[in-house]
Design an enzyme around this catalytic site. Structure first.
Site, PDB file in Angstrom:
ATOM      1  N   GLU A 357       0.675  -1.064   0.009  1.00 21.70           N
ATOM      2  CA  GLU A 357      -0.050  -0.047  -0.147  1.00 21.70           C
ATOM      3  C   GLU A 357       0.842   1.270   0.140  1.00 21.70           C
ATOM      4  O   GLU A 357       0.407   2.391  -0.432  1.00 21.70           O
ATOM      5  CB  GLU A 357      -0.948   0.031   1.227  1.00 21.70           C
ATOM      6  N   ASP A 399      27.227  16.957 -27.997  1.00 21.89           N
ATOM      7  CA  ASP A 399      27.986  17.786 -28.898  1.00 21.89           C
ATOM      8  C   ASP A 399      29.315  17.886 -28.335  1.00 21.89           C
ATOM      9  O   ASP A 399      29.399  17.955 -27.279  1.00 21.89           O
ATOM     10  CB  ASP A 399      27.249  18.917 -29.288  1.00 21.89           C
ATOM     11  N   ASP A 671      21.606  21.364 -27.664  1.00 20.32           N
ATOM     12  CA  ASP A 671      20.951  22.502 -27.411  1.00 20.32           C
ATOM     13  C   ASP A 671      20.439  23.277 -28.761  1.00 20.32           C
ATOM     14  O   ASP A 671      20.051  24.368 -28.505  1.00 20.32           O
ATOM     15  CB  ASP A 671      21.819  23.654 -26.375  1.00 20.32           C
ATOM     16  N   ASP A 675      19.541  19.397 -32.918  1.00 20.60           N
ATOM     17  CA  ASP A 675      19.640  18.345 -32.181  1.00 20.60           C
ATOM     18  C   ASP A 675      18.434  17.741 -31.577  1.00 20.60           C
ATOM     19  O   ASP A 675      18.285  16.815 -31.029  1.00 20.60           O
ATOM     20  CB  ASP A 675      20.307  18.649 -30.722  1.00 20.60           C
ATOM     21  N   ASN A 739       6.231 -14.093   4.932  1.00 19.15           N
ATOM     22  CA  ASN A 739       5.293 -13.977   5.995  1.00 19.15           C
ATOM     23  C   ASN A 739       4.024 -15.095   5.585  1.00 19.15           C
ATOM     24  O   ASN A 739       3.541 -15.796   6.297  1.00 19.15           O
ATOM     25  CB  ASN A 739       4.571 -12.479   5.974  1.00 19.15           C
ATOM     26  N   ASN A 764       1.503  -4.750  10.131  1.00 20.73           N
ATOM     27  CA  ASN A 764       1.575  -4.378   8.961  1.00 20.73           C
ATOM     28  C   ASN A 764       1.726  -2.609   9.003  1.00 20.73           C
ATOM     29  O   ASN A 764       2.372  -2.051   8.266  1.00 20.73           O
ATOM     30  CB  ASN A 764       0.489  -4.778   8.001  1.00 20.73           C
ATOM     31  N   ASP A 768       4.833  -0.533   7.883  1.00 28.62           N
ATOM     32  CA  ASP A 768       4.593   0.433   6.649  1.00 28.62           C
ATOM     33  C   ASP A 768       5.283   1.891   7.207  1.00 28.62           C
ATOM     34  O   ASP A 768       6.136   2.622   6.431  1.00 28.62           O
ATOM     35  CB  ASP A 768       3.268   0.746   6.335  1.00 28.62           C
TER      36      ASP A 768
END
Length: 945
Positions: A357, A399, A671, A675, A739, A764, A768
């Protein structure tokens, strides 16, 4: 606050010029082309307005818009903007808070948890409902706060990389003079209008826009003047070739005419390829052609990016695992315990435990934190998903100018065709640079820095401009035509051409020597080429200058007039290498990135600069050689060559695509307008803030400093960001697998549930929380040393190796509680469950530190202090929950102190076994040629924009 907004910059910047947001997806492009262009993208009113602008005389159109050839005043522009709105498409606005909150919530995991909470509520399990609800609130709330805070700073960030337009605006005095002339018939002398660089969102209908090569078209425009104005409309019409635009007025065409067919209209989101022009804005924002398309396309389904697809693949792997394991847990517990309701609740709790989650929040936070860190290194991320490609890049194409060199070009020599200093050549070059109106590059700037020449040449009194032939990347030259004072004897026009040596020589038939023109024969040609080569060997970039005198019989000139020229000589420029280039190249090599130079410059100059910075350039591959190669031959050549010279834009694009097809993750840094094709073709496009508009639009990453060292720092930060995302996925996958395996074993043999649903949910939730600081963790140096890729097989391999390790100690805990502490009856189940609750939480939290590094944790590699603090707090909270006064609320009970005497060696043994498995995996991966660092899940993104 500004830095904190970068994590949202990708969406806001792409929405600002929505072309980048919608047309980089081939699926959306197909929908656009099928339903919009071939159908009726615009309303009848919008279409008729554009057609009317195409058919109106310029003076009439300007009058209707309340404008003039001198543009609008700032006051009138502001009044129009208040009436029509800013020049942004509708979806450019930040969503309201409630819509943003819904977006943060609406992901598969939050929806699944909500469903499980609803089931728990329906079964009157209020505690489980509250815990699951807390999980949803934690994940959604943290993501919402992080992103919402960034939204408020995004406007400040736009200014760092935003595109601008050249607009002619009248001053206050000019406006007053115009009103006086119109209202009172008084003749005044207003000030000349000013050309200003304005943000595109400030444009309004009636503004006069000046366009040149490299500019993005900022709104829907009607052309007022044009000189060889070619525009790429591929994103709008699918035409691969640029379209020439003209200033003529269309007569009334048939009823089926469409705006896109009008060659005197320009459309928002297209770009100027070559030439120059002036145009008046006729429609902005949502009233533009593209604005109308964008509003329709936002409702269409967007194809996920490769990065999103990788995260989705990991998510669905866990979901499929859940769909198999949860029913098994339900059936085993129902059959062995006989309480099907309790079995259902327990199975739902296992489903929650298998749900990652926090994945959306972790991904968002990690990318956001990485973008903020990159911004501190002067790297702006336009598209957050590009960070993954940044870390995966193993080939960088760039370049030479401004990257290897200082990007400060100085005019070093001005010589005749034989290499002798000649002021007349400098004068001709100055006239060419002064009178051209197209894209002025650094070479022109260097020439124009000779401030004494205008007076010596008499530019204001002696010369006037007749016409120009703009630069393009096929001819690689440009010309201006000037006229001397008509009172002088021998009045004529002078066509002055300046450009690349070979391209200028191709249109020369004579050469100037000792005050006279001589035929350019083969022997003479070899001599002048040798003189240019000698300048190149000194590291100088040579530009040829040629001219011819023509009778003053024509006022319009074209490419065909560039013929029978006389070569006058050369202007030679020096752009010395940066002191930081050699260390930067060494740093990139150390990080596993091969640097390849792709330049349109001369091969001798390129080889000299590469030699000076320590880049091998014994063999330089030229564009002409690439033309003759097949794809297979080019693949072999790109693998063995590092330097490519005299390339056209098409050559650069082909090399980039070829490198990608060979399995590389390719970055391209550029640039210029030349390009843009390669920037689109690369896995990750990199540009700079001073780049032309189309290059910045095509790029994913914008550097505020054009430096390879800055780029190397950005690559390292991208790898650090990716590594932290990988940690969460590895921890979640292995922990969940272990688990569930432990639950299946316990459910089959125990006469009671190994852990109550509420207890499993609380465990849990605490786990988390311990992972929320992962985005801020440190990363080992060896992980940053090599490119990192998503590997589709790695996640499953990691689960298979580390999941059973945790199950071994879970089962050992079951045996400890059953045999040592006699928790082997339903009456003593709370003691059993308390023991596994503590061991499970501590081992899960410990795995955060074990998996985050291949080194010995806490000794050779320590986590960042936020991660240390959160994991320590969670472990303390878990023990306090069992040993404290709240234990009864969760049907837990205090554990005997002897339990902790057993727990400590078990955790140490667990850490030792995990470390051993890590070393075994490293040995196995090394033996099979894999990366030393475990990686998860997917090939690097491939995108054609």
């Amino acid at each position: 606050m500004v830095l904190a907004g970068i994590e949202k910059l990708h969406a806001r910047l792409l929405r600002r010029n929505a072309l980048g947001r919608h047309f980089r997806s081939l699926a959306v492009w197909d929908a656009f082309h099928r339903h919009e262009v071939q159908g009726h993208a615009l309303s009848d009113t919008q279409s008729q307005r554009l057609l009317a602008a195409a058919r109106a005389e310029p003076a009439q159109l300007l009058a209707e818009l309340g404008s003039s050839p001198d543009g609008l005043s700032p006051q009138r522009a502001a009044a129009v903007r208040r009436r029509v709105g800013a020049n942004v498409v509708a979806h450019d606005q930040a969503p309201p808070w409630w819509q943003h909150l819904w977006h943060c919530y609406a992901n598969p995991f939050s929806l699944l948890l909500t469903l499980l909470a609803a089931v728990s509520a329906a079964t009157q399990d209020t505690q489980a409902t509250a815990v699951i609800g807390a999980m949803v609130l934690l994940s959604t709330g943290m993501r919402f706060v992080q992103e919402r805070r960034s939204n408020h700073a995004a406007d400040a960030l736009k200014a760092l990389v935003g595109n601008r337009a050249s607009v002619r605006r009248r001053s206050l005095a000019h406006e007053a003079a115009a009103e006086a002339r119109e209202g009172f018939g008084v003749t005044l002398h207003p000030h000349a209008p000013q050309v200003q660089e304005l943000p595109m969102h400030e444009l309004v209908p009636g503004d006069i826009v000046l366009l040149s090569a490299g500019d993005m078209v900022p709104a829907d425009l009607r052309v007022l003047s044009a000189k060889d104005l070619f525009v790429s409309q591929a994103a709008m019409t699918g035409e691969s070739l640029p379209v020439e635009k003209f200033a003529h007025t269309h007569a009334g065409d048939g009823p089926g005419s469409q705006p896109l067919e009008m060659d005197n209209l320009l459309f928002m989101g297209t770009n100027v390829v070559s030439g120059a022009g002036q145009a008046v804005v006729v429609a902005t924002g949502g009233h533009s052609f593209f604005g109308a398309l964008a509003q329709k396309l936002t409702a269409q389904e967007r194809t996920p990016t490769a990065f999103q697809a990788g995260v989705n693949r990991v998510s669905w792997l866990l979901v499929r695992f859940m769909l198999v394991m949860v029913p098994l847990v339900f059936l085993i517990n129902g059959l062995t315990k006989g309480d099907w309701l309790e079995a259902l609740l327990f199975a739902l709790s296992v489903a929650v435990g298998l749900t990652p989650e926090m994945l959306p929040m972790i991904v968002t936070s990690t990318l956001a934190k990485g973008a903020v860190a990159l911004s501190r290194k002067r790297v702006i991320v336009k598209r957050l998903d590009a960070i993954q490609n940044f870390g995966a890049m193993n080939v960088l194409c760039t370049d030479k100018t401004g990257t290897l060199t200082q990007d400060h070009i100085v005019l070093q020599r001005h010589t005749d065709a034989w290499g002798r200093d000649d002021d007349a050549v400098l004068a001709l070059a100055y006239l060419n640079s002064h009178y051209q109106t197209g894209l002025k590059n650094l070479l022109d700037v260097a020439v124009l820095e000779h401030a004494h020449l205008p007076q010596q040449l008499g530019i204001d009194t002696r010369y006037r401009k007749i016409d120009e032939i703009p630069f393009d990347f096929q001819r690689r030259r440009m010309s201006v035509v000037v006229s001397e004072d008509e009172q002088r004897d021998g009045h004529h026009h002078e066509l002055i051409c300046k450009g690349a040596l070979e391209e200028v020589l191709a249109v020369c038939t004579q050469v100037w020597r000792d005050g006279a023109a001589q035929p350019l024969q083969a022997a003479t040609l070899a001599e002048v080429q040798a003189a240019a080569a000698a300048l190149n060997a000194q590291g100088l970039r040579v530009v040829a200058v040629a001219m011819k005198e023509v009778p003053p019989t024509q006022q319009v000139y074209g490419v065909a007039d560039e013929s029978a020229l006389t070569l006058m000589g050369y202007v030679a420029f020096l752009d010395p290498p940066k002191e930081s280039t050699a260390p930067a190249l060494a740093a990139l090599r150390a990080h596993g990135i091969a640097v390849k130079i792709l330049t349109g410059d001369n091969e001798r100059v390129t080889a000299k600069i590469c030699h000076d910075v320590g880049l091998p350039a014994q063999a330089v591959l030229l564009g002409a050689q690439i033309e003759a190669m097949s794809d297979a031959e080019l693949t072999q050549a790109t693998a063995t060559h590092q330097v490519f010279a005299k390339l056209s834009p098409a050559h650069k694009e082909r090399i980039v695509r070829n490198l990608r097809q060979a399995g590389n993750v390719v970055g391209f840094m550029g640039d210029g307008i030349n390009d843009a094709p390669a920037l689109r073709a690369a896995d990750i496009g990199i540009s700079v803030d001073s780049a032309v508009d189309i290059a910045k639009e095509a790029a994913d990453i914008i550097l505020l400093e054009k430096s390879l060292m800055v780029l190397d720092q950005g690559v390292v930060e991208g790898r650090r960001t990716f590594a932290n995302m990988r940690k969460y996925i590895q921890m979640t996958a292995s922990s969940n697998f272990g688990n569930v395996f432990s639950v299946l074993v316990a459910s089959a043999f125990l006469p009671f549930l190994p852990m109550l649903p509420l207890q499993l949910l609380v465990q849990n939730l605490l786990y988390d929380v311990s992972q929320t600081a992962i985005p801020f963790d440190d990363v080992d140096a060896e992980v940053l040393a090599a490119p990192q890729h998503w590997d589709a097989e790695a996640i499953g391999r990691f689960m298979r190796w580390f999941g059973p390790v945790s199950s071994v100690f879970d089962i050992a805990t079951f045996a400890l509680m059953w045999f040592v502490f006699a928790a082997n009856t339903p009456a003593a189940q709370s003691l059993f469950q308390s023991g596994w609750f503590v061991e499970g939480l501590l081992s899960q939290t410990l795995i955060v530190h074990m998996i985050r590094t291949r080194r010995i944790p806490f000794v050779q590699s320590r986590a960042s202090w936020p991660l240390l603090a959160t994991t320590a707090a969670v472990m303390a909270a878990g023990v306090a929950l069992v040993m404290g006064p709240l234990a009864a609320e969760f049907r837990l009970q205090a554990l005997p102190l002897a339990y902790f005497a057993w727990l400590l060696p078990m955790l140490l043994a667990y850490a030792g076994l995990v470390q051993g498995v890590k070393w075994l995996m490293a040995w196995r991966d090394g033996a099979q040629g894999r990366s030393a660092a475990p990686s998860c899940a997917m090939p690097a993104a491939r995108r054609d924009r």
